[in-house]
Scaffold this motif. Sequence first.
Motif, short mmCIF file in Angstrom:
data_model
loop_
_atom_site.label_atom_id
_atom_site.label_comp_id
_atom_site.label_asym_id
_atom_site.label_seq_id
_atom_site.Cartn_x
_atom_site.Cartn_y
_atom_site.Cartn_z
N MET A 1 -40.53 24.10 10.63
CA MET A 1 -39.95 23.36 9.52
C MET A 1 -38.42 23.49 9.46
O MET A 1 -37.79 22.89 8.60
N LYS A 2 -37.87 24.32 10.35
CA LYS A 2 -36.42 24.52 10.43
C LYS A 2 -35.86 25.00 9.09
O LYS A 2 -34.87 24.48 8.57
N LEU A 3 -36.51 26.02 8.52
CA LEU A 3 -36.06 26.59 7.26
C LEU A 3 -34.77 27.37 7.45
O LEU A 3 -34.63 28.12 8.42
N ASP A 4 -33.84 27.18 6.53
CA ASP A 4 -32.62 27.99 6.49
C ASP A 4 -32.91 29.18 5.59
O ASP A 4 -33.04 29.05 4.38
N MET A 5 -33.03 30.36 6.18
CA MET A 5 -33.41 31.57 5.44
C MET A 5 -32.20 32.43 5.07
O MET A 5 -32.36 33.58 4.68
N SER A 6 -31.00 31.88 5.18
CA SER A 6 -29.79 32.68 4.97
C SER A 6 -29.65 33.19 3.54
O SER A 6 -28.96 34.19 3.30
N LEU B 1 -35.03 5.56 -24.32
CA LEU B 1 -34.88 5.61 -22.87
C LEU B 1 -34.58 4.26 -22.24
O LEU B 1 -34.10 4.20 -21.10
N VAL B 2 -34.88 3.17 -22.96
CA VAL B 2 -34.62 1.84 -22.43
C VAL B 2 -33.13 1.70 -22.08
O VAL B 2 -32.26 2.03 -22.88
N ASP B 3 -32.86 1.26 -20.85
CA ASP B 3 -31.49 1.09 -20.33
C ASP B 3 -30.74 2.42 -20.21
O ASP B 3 -29.50 2.44 -20.20
N GLY B 4 -31.49 3.51 -20.11
CA GLY B 4 -30.86 4.81 -19.88
C GLY B 4 -30.63 5.06 -18.39
O GLY B 4 -30.46 4.13 -17.61
N LYS B 5 -30.64 6.33 -18.00
CA LYS B 5 -30.40 6.71 -16.61
C LYS B 5 -31.60 7.48 -16.06
O LYS B 5 -32.36 8.09 -16.81
N TYR B 6 -31.72 7.47 -14.72
CA TYR B 6 -32.78 8.23 -14.08
C TYR B 6 -32.31 8.75 -12.72
O TYR B 6 -31.34 8.24 -12.14
N MET B 7 -32.99 9.77 -12.22
CA MET B 7 -32.71 10.30 -10.89
C MET B 7 -33.99 10.90 -10.33
O MET B 7 -34.73 11.60 -11.04
N ASN B 8 -34.28 10.61 -9.05
CA ASN B 8 -35.46 11.12 -8.36
C ASN B 8 -35.06 12.16 -7.32
O ASN B 8 -34.22 11.89 -6.46
N PHE B 9 -35.68 13.34 -7.37
CA PHE B 9 -35.39 14.45 -6.47
C PHE B 9 -36.62 14.72 -5.61
O PHE B 9 -37.67 15.08 -6.13
N TYR B 10 -36.50 14.57 -4.29
CA TYR B 10 -37.62 14.83 -3.39
C TYR B 10 -37.42 16.16 -2.68
O TYR B 10 -36.41 16.37 -2.01
N LEU B 11 -38.38 17.06 -2.82
CA LEU B 11 -38.36 18.36 -2.16
C LEU B 11 -39.25 18.29 -0.92
O LEU B 11 -40.45 18.04 -1.03
N SER B 12 -38.68 18.50 0.23
CA SER B 12 -39.46 18.52 1.47
C SER B 12 -40.06 19.91 1.65
O SER B 12 -39.66 20.86 0.98
N PRO B 13 -41.02 20.05 2.57
CA PRO B 13 -41.62 21.37 2.80
C PRO B 13 -40.60 22.44 3.21
O PRO B 13 -40.88 23.63 3.06
N ARG B 14 -39.42 22.05 3.70
CA ARG B 14 -38.44 23.06 4.13
C ARG B 14 -37.53 23.52 2.98
O ARG B 14 -36.78 24.47 3.14
N ASP B 15 -37.61 22.86 1.83
CA ASP B 15 -36.70 23.17 0.74
C ASP B 15 -37.12 24.41 -0.05
O ASP B 15 -38.28 24.81 -0.04
N TYR B 16 -36.16 24.96 -0.76
CA TYR B 16 -36.40 26.00 -1.79
C TYR B 16 -37.22 25.34 -2.89
O TYR B 16 -36.85 24.30 -3.42
N HIS B 17 -38.35 25.94 -3.27
CA HIS B 17 -39.34 25.26 -4.11
C HIS B 17 -39.28 25.60 -5.59
O HIS B 17 -40.11 25.13 -6.37
N ARG B 18 -38.33 26.42 -5.98
CA ARG B 18 -38.21 26.74 -7.41
C ARG B 18 -37.36 25.70 -8.12
O ARG B 18 -36.47 25.10 -7.52
N TYR B 19 -37.69 25.47 -9.41
CA TYR B 19 -36.90 24.53 -10.20
C TYR B 19 -36.28 25.25 -11.38
O TYR B 19 -36.85 26.16 -11.96
#
Length: 268
Positions: free
Chosen positions: A35-40, A116-134
């Motif tokens: 998965m090419k994880l960066d473990m630094s 929320l109508v006409d507000g803002k949004y953002m989508n965050f995709y976490l891949s299997p290689r990402d840090y999984h805590r939020y």
Amino acid sequence: MHITNIISQYFGKFAKTEFPSFIQKFINKVYVKSMKLDMSEFRNEKFYKSLNDLFTRELSIARQINEDENVFISPTDSLITQAGDVKGDLALQIKGMEYSFEELLTYNCANNFEKLVDGKYMNFYLSPRDYHRYHSPCDFEVKRLIHVPGKLYPVNLKYLNKQIDLFAENERVILECIHEDKLFYMVFVGALNVGQMVFEFEPKVETNTKIRDIQIYEYEDKIIKKGDCLGYFKMGSTVVMFWEKGFVELESLIGQSIKYGQKICQKN
């Protein structure tokens, strides 16, 4: 139960199994390399007793975050797949694929839809290689947690392009949040092989189980501080954020990989 839930449950059982040390070290090493994880910023992979431990690893080095009180920080390490203006009640799952925040948030949030109508949004995709805590993107008061059982389709770019209303079909946990009397939502979307979504302030939440009814938890004076760990995905998935109209101005981040702690928007 949908086939995606069954697959995820079996994978979850494998991921939480603590194999003999020499086998586990091999599994961890293969996963990190493939998965090419960066473990630094983390402990060496040999110290994790299961794949779940590796997936949900904590930072071993303190991450610098943007402390400006007018700034929202990214809650995750992730790819920003879409962001922008909500058109009426519609946001983009990915280019050309719309979804309705009314369907995503369910009728339980109907009293706030107008904000929320006409507000803002953002989508965050976490891949299997990402840090999984939020983490918390700002200081806020959590008013409600809404657990919506559902399917567990993959949420990678390939599936987002072909599965209509994927976010609204998948299992998800919704946080209703207030910051300085302004409303925003954080939606944590389950995915294939995500055996569980964990929320440290609400241990009653159990995802990917036989529960089929929406579960609602309400709070008074539950304050979360900026940068606090909210919980973690047991593998990769997606977070969606919505802000009420006029609340924030987004940074231009579509298509960029970002880190938890980085600026994503600023209050107007």
